[in-house]
Design an enzyme around this catalytic site. Sequence first.
Site, PDB file in Angstrom:
ATOM      1  N   ASP A 113       0.826  -1.207   0.000  1.00  8.59           N
ATOM      2  CA  ASP A 113       0.000   0.000   0.000  1.00  8.59           C
ATOM      3  C   ASP A 113       0.862   1.259   0.000  1.00  8.59           C
ATOM      4  O   ASP A 113       2.079   1.209   0.182  1.00  8.59           O
ATOM      5  CB  ASP A 113      -0.897   0.032   1.243  1.00  8.59           C
ATOM      6  CG  ASP A 113      -1.839  -1.153   1.307  1.00  8.59           C
ATOM      7  OD1 ASP A 113      -2.256  -1.635   0.239  1.00  8.59           O
ATOM      8  OD2 ASP A 113      -2.149  -1.594   2.437  1.00  8.59           O
ATOM      9  N   TYR A 134       6.318  -9.913   6.714  1.00 12.19           N
ATOM     10  CA  TYR A 134       6.344  -8.465   6.929  1.00 12.19           C
ATOM     11  C   TYR A 134       6.985  -8.178   8.278  1.00 12.19           C
ATOM     12  O   TYR A 134       6.808  -8.931   9.249  1.00 12.19           O
ATOM     13  CB  TYR A 134       4.930  -7.880   6.923  1.00 12.19           C
ATOM     14  CG  TYR A 134       4.347  -7.653   5.554  1.00 12.19           C
ATOM     15  CD1 TYR A 134       4.497  -6.426   4.906  1.00 12.19           C
ATOM     16  CD2 TYR A 134       3.635  -8.660   4.903  1.00 12.19           C
ATOM     17  CE1 TYR A 134       3.954  -6.209   3.650  1.00 12.19           C
ATOM     18  CE2 TYR A 134       3.087  -8.457   3.641  1.00 12.19           C
ATOM     19  CZ  TYR A 134       3.250  -7.228   3.030  1.00 12.19           C
ATOM     20  OH  TYR A 134       2.727  -7.017   1.775  1.00 12.19           O
TER      21      TYR A 134
END
EC number: 5.4.99.12
Length: 267
Positions: A54, A112
Site C-alpha cells: 500500500d 512483513y
Amino acid sequence: MTRIALGLSYDGSSWQGWQTQPHGQTVQDTLEAALGQFSGTGAPLDTLCAGRTDTGVHAAMQVVHVDTHLNRRAESWVRGVNAFLPSSISIHWAKEVGEDFHARFSARSRTYVYLLWRGRVRPALWAHRAGWCFQPLDVTAMRQAAQALLGEHDFSSFRSSQCQARHPVRHLTRLDIAERGSFLVFTLQANAFLHHMVRNIMGALLQIGQGRESVDWMASLLRARDRRLGAPTFSPDGLYLSAIDYPTLFELPDLDGGSSLLAPFTA
C-alpha cells in the site's frame, strides 16, 4: 519469450503503493517504465509481483517477474534497469526462470516486519520509516494476544472494506514481538495477507498494549469476523515487506536480502 525474476527494494514513502494507477506515482509504473527504457523500446514492460504493498509501505525484498524478448546477462539487468530508476527503488538481483515460475502464485509465504518506535517524542530521523507510539505498552499482554491469531483463520475483522481477495481465510504462521532498544519489532509471516491486514493487526495489538482492551479481546475480535469492531488501521510508516519464500527448485538468489537489510532489528 524469456521470463526474468527480479528482486528489488523500495522506500514506500515516495510512492502511492505498488499497483499501477491512472494518475498516481506508483512503484509498478516506475519500474515498468524503467524496464521499457532498458529494453530500448521505450514501451513499459508488464510485471507481476509477489505482494502488492500500500501507499507508504516499504519493501526490503519484493519479487517480480517480467516476460521479454531481451537476452541479457543477470548483472546487465541489475545495473541497466537501476540506471533508469530513482534512488528510492533498487534492483538487487535478476535471474532467468522457467514459465512455471510466477512471482505471486509460486510464493509459499510472505513475511512483513513492522518497526515501532517507543518514545516521548516522534523520531525525526525515522520519519516515514518507523511507526510511533508514545504511550507505555504492555509487551507481555501483546504477545499473549498475538497467539490467538496464529494458524488458519477467517481474518475478516482485519481486512479493509476495499480488499479484493476472493476469501478472507489466511494461515498466519508467525507473529513475534521483539524488543530492540527503543524499538518494538513485529514479524508476521503468512501464506498471504489481506489488504491492510498487518496494519489492522498492529492497531489491535496497540489497543491491548495500552490497556484499552483485554488480552482476550483479540480472540473475540477474530471470531466476530467484523471489521467494524476492530481497532483503527495503524500507520504504514514502519511496515516492510521483508521476505518472500519460494520452493528451492527455482534457485532464486538472495531471498534473505530483506532480512539482511533489516538485520539490526531482526537478528
